[in-house]
Design an enzyme around this catalytic site. Structure first.
Site, PDB file in Angstrom:
ATOM      1  N   LYS A 123       0.843  -1.197   0.000  1.00 40.97           N
ATOM      2  CA  LYS A 123       0.000   0.000   0.000  1.00 40.97           C
ATOM      3  C   LYS A 123       0.884   1.255   0.000  1.00 40.97           C
ATOM      4  O   LYS A 123       0.588   2.226  -0.674  1.00 40.97           O
ATOM      5  CB  LYS A 123      -0.941   0.009   1.212  1.00 40.97           C
ATOM      6  CG  LYS A 123      -1.949  -1.142   1.209  1.00 40.97           C
ATOM      7  CD  LYS A 123      -3.293  -0.698   0.685  1.00 40.97           C
ATOM      8  CE  LYS A 123      -4.201  -1.829   0.245  1.00 40.97           C
ATOM      9  NZ  LYS A 123      -4.561  -2.808   1.254  1.00 40.97           N
ATOM     10  N   LYS A 163      -5.163 -12.748 -11.377  1.00 40.91           N
ATOM     11  CA  LYS A 163      -6.350 -13.361 -10.788  1.00 40.91           C
ATOM     12  C   LYS A 163      -7.593 -12.494 -10.990  1.00 40.91           C
ATOM     13  O   LYS A 163      -7.497 -11.272 -11.105  1.00 40.91           O
ATOM     14  CB  LYS A 163      -6.134 -13.668  -9.308  1.00 40.91           C
ATOM     15  CG  LYS A 163      -6.022 -12.448  -8.417  1.00 40.91           C
ATOM     16  CD  LYS A 163      -6.152 -12.829  -6.945  1.00 40.91           C
ATOM     17  CE  LYS A 163      -6.542 -11.583  -6.138  1.00 40.91           C
ATOM     18  NZ  LYS A 163      -7.245 -11.833  -4.918  1.00 40.91           N
ATOM     19  N   LYS A 194     -12.059  -7.825  -7.957  1.00 41.24           N
ATOM     20  CA  LYS A 194     -13.010  -6.719  -8.068  1.00 41.24           C
ATOM     21  C   LYS A 194     -12.307  -5.418  -8.416  1.00 41.24           C
ATOM     22  O   LYS A 194     -12.935  -4.474  -8.878  1.00 41.24           O
ATOM     23  CB  LYS A 194     -13.816  -6.564  -6.780  1.00 41.24           C
ATOM     24  CG  LYS A 194     -12.972  -6.188  -5.579  1.00 41.24           C
ATOM     25  CD  LYS A 194     -13.807  -5.888  -4.366  1.00 41.24           C
ATOM     26  CE  LYS A 194     -12.935  -5.783  -3.137  1.00 41.24           C
ATOM     27  NZ  LYS A 194     -12.558  -7.095  -2.572  1.00 41.24           N
TER      28      LYS A 194
HETATM   29  P1  ADP Z   1     -10.540  -9.184  -4.588  1.00 43.06           P
HETATM   30  O1  ADP Z   1      -9.220  -9.699  -5.114  1.00 43.06           O
HETATM   31  O2  ADP Z   1     -11.608  -9.214  -5.602  1.00 43.06           O
HETATM   32  O3  ADP Z   1     -10.368  -7.831  -3.933  1.00 43.06           O
HETATM   33  P2  ADP Z   1     -10.584 -10.134  -1.910  1.00 43.06           P
HETATM   34  O4  ADP Z   1      -9.145  -9.795  -1.807  1.00 43.06           O
HETATM   35  O5  ADP Z   1     -11.583  -9.293  -1.194  1.00 43.06           O
HETATM   36  O6  ADP Z   1     -10.976 -10.192  -3.461  1.00 43.06           O
HETATM   37  O7  ADP Z   1     -10.744 -11.656  -1.502  1.00 43.06           O
HETATM   38  C1  ADP Z   1     -11.790 -12.204  -0.751  1.00 43.06           C
HETATM   39  C2  ADP Z   1     -11.558 -13.707  -0.680  1.00 43.06           C
HETATM   40  O8  ADP Z   1     -11.692 -14.277  -1.997  1.00 43.06           O
HETATM   41  C3  ADP Z   1     -10.160 -14.103  -0.217  1.00 43.06           C
HETATM   42  O9  ADP Z   1     -10.274 -15.263   0.583  1.00 43.06           O
HETATM   43  C4  ADP Z   1      -9.400 -14.407  -1.480  1.00 43.06           C
HETATM   44  O10 ADP Z   1      -8.367 -15.341  -1.291  1.00 43.06           O
HETATM   45  C5  ADP Z   1     -10.500 -14.966  -2.372  1.00 43.06           C
HETATM   46  N1  ADP Z   1     -10.240 -14.652  -3.789  1.00 43.06           N
HETATM   47  C6  ADP Z   1     -10.283 -13.422  -4.346  1.00 43.06           C
HETATM   48  N2  ADP Z   1     -10.030 -13.469  -5.668  1.00 43.06           N
HETATM   49  C7  ADP Z   1      -9.820 -14.782  -5.957  1.00 43.06           C
HETATM   50  C8  ADP Z   1      -9.522 -15.491  -7.171  1.00 43.06           C
HETATM   51  N3  ADP Z   1      -9.414 -14.863  -8.331  1.00 43.06           N
HETATM   52  N4  ADP Z   1      -9.391 -16.844  -7.104  1.00 43.06           N
HETATM   53  C9  ADP Z   1      -9.521 -17.492  -5.923  1.00 43.06           C
HETATM   54  N5  ADP Z   1      -9.802 -16.886  -4.759  1.00 43.06           N
HETATM   55  C10 ADP Z   1      -9.952 -15.544  -4.753  1.00 43.06           C
HETATM   56 NA    NA Z   2      -8.016  -7.716  -3.031  1.00 44.29          NA
END
Ligand code: ADP
Ligand code: NA
Length: 344
Positions: free
Chosen positions: A117, A208, A211
């Protein structure tokens, strides 16, 4: 022996995408079936974490409700699991403060996510202030709140992905510090490592699904309409190699689609088996078949979600209030001991 207590949380930052579902939320549902009936399952919509980055109040309110509906729609059973909004249990913040008083600033500043960050903090308004002045204390102390979330419910096990390992390690450090200062009171949580399957972005299959990706068609939300799903999958980035084969390095796009296909395949075929079955299929036709499987797989979730979110009854409010009541009780048992230990 004491029954297991499993805690996990999700930020209310919009409808979950397939990555969230496959990588995290699906396990929450499965634990309800696979864990012993005495295991306490505690799932929190962590709204206090969501405000560590700027949120519009209206949007946050809507997203909290949508997250609750989404969790119920995927199959979280509020009779089996304690499902609640973090902010409805003040003990999370209270324990955070108490933990903060024995937590090391040095440890926190060495955390990878904070360092990222610091490096990434946007210099939006041509500000020349250093990142440390622009970033907020809440974001810095985020892991302390996360530790409190876990410890306040005396969680014995926390399902965490790779990106969160360090935070769980910090939670254990908080237990060590607290227990050293005040006597054995808090419980060391263990990691449950979920079978990690990373869902990749549809538009950039080497990163990956997330959002935070600017292209909405890079991700499928669990409540997308059949048309939206078909459109996103048909425009997914693939390659010009002939036929279908499973090779993450050479063919990340096709391999990601094969994985998605496998997750939702009614015949439960592995990506390799699917690659074999459709080896000579034209990519366009193949994408259609992947779409069919994903659409069918998400159909029930979407139907239940719409029912819940459109419902005139106060069912969602009722679930939230009931969850808050049970979570308050669980947290107060710990806080009684903590307050006594500290002398508060
Ligand atoms: P984002 O990457 O969309 O911001 P978060 O970081 O809020 O998602 O992740 C919320 C949960 O979803 C975590 O446990 C994370 O490991 C899982 N997660 C997020 N994106 C993926 C992905 N592309 N594949 C598998 N698990 C994911
Ligand atoms: Na994230």
């Amino acid at each position: 022996i004491r029954p297991r207590v499993i805690f996990s949380g999700i930020q209310p930052t919009g409808i979950p995408h397939l990555g969230n579902y496959v990588g995290a939320l699906r396990q929450w549902v499965q634990l309800q079936h696979h864990e012993h009936k005495d295991t306490k399952l505690i799932y929190s919509i962590v709204d206090l974490h969501a405000i560590t980055t700027p949120q519009s109040p209206e949007k946050l309110k809507r997203w909290k409700r949508e997250s609750l509906a989404a969790l119920l729609a995927i199959g979280i059973d509020p009779e089996r699991s304690i499902l609640f909004y973090q902010s409805s249990v003040p003990a999370h913040s209270e324990l955070m403060w108490i933990l903060a008083c024995t937590a090391s600033v040095g440890y926190l500043s060495r955390m990878t996510q904070w360092k990222q960050k610091l490096d990434l903090a946007p210099n939006s308004h041509m500000e020349d202030r250093p990142a440390e002045s622009r970033l907020k204390l809440g974001l810095f102390s985020y892991p302390v709140l996360q530790a409190a979330d876990i410890l306040v419910h005396r969680a014995t096990h926390v399902p965490v992905g790779h990106d969160q390992q360090q935070h769980l390690e910090f939670a254990r450090e908080c237990v060590t510090n607290f227990n050293h200062a005040y006597g054995e009171c808090l419980i060391q949580p263990k990691t449950i490592t979920p079978p990690v399957h990373r869902v990749m972005s549809l538009s950039d299959p080497t990163s990956k699904m997330s959002k935070s990706h600017k292209l909405a068609r890079s991700r499928i939300l669990i409540t997308d309409t059949p048309d939206e799903i078909r459109l996103k999958i048909s425009s997914a980035l693939t390659d010009s190699i002939h036929g279908i084969s499973y090779d993450h390095v050479l063919r990340p796009g096709i391999s990601n689609l094969l994985s998605l296909f496998s997750i939702f395949d009614a015949e439960k075929r592995s990506p390799e088996q699917l690659a074999q079955a459709y080896s000579d299929t034209h990519p366009r036709l193949f994408k259609d078949m992947v779409s069919d499987a994903v659409i069918l797989g998400l159909q029930g979730i979407r139907t239940r979600y719409i029912e819940l979110i459109d419902s005139e009854t106060h069912y969602l409010d009722h679930v939230a209030a009931d969850g808050a009541r049970k979570a308050l009780q669980s947290a107060e048992e710990t806080m009684d001991m903590v307050r006594t230990a500290v002398g508060l």
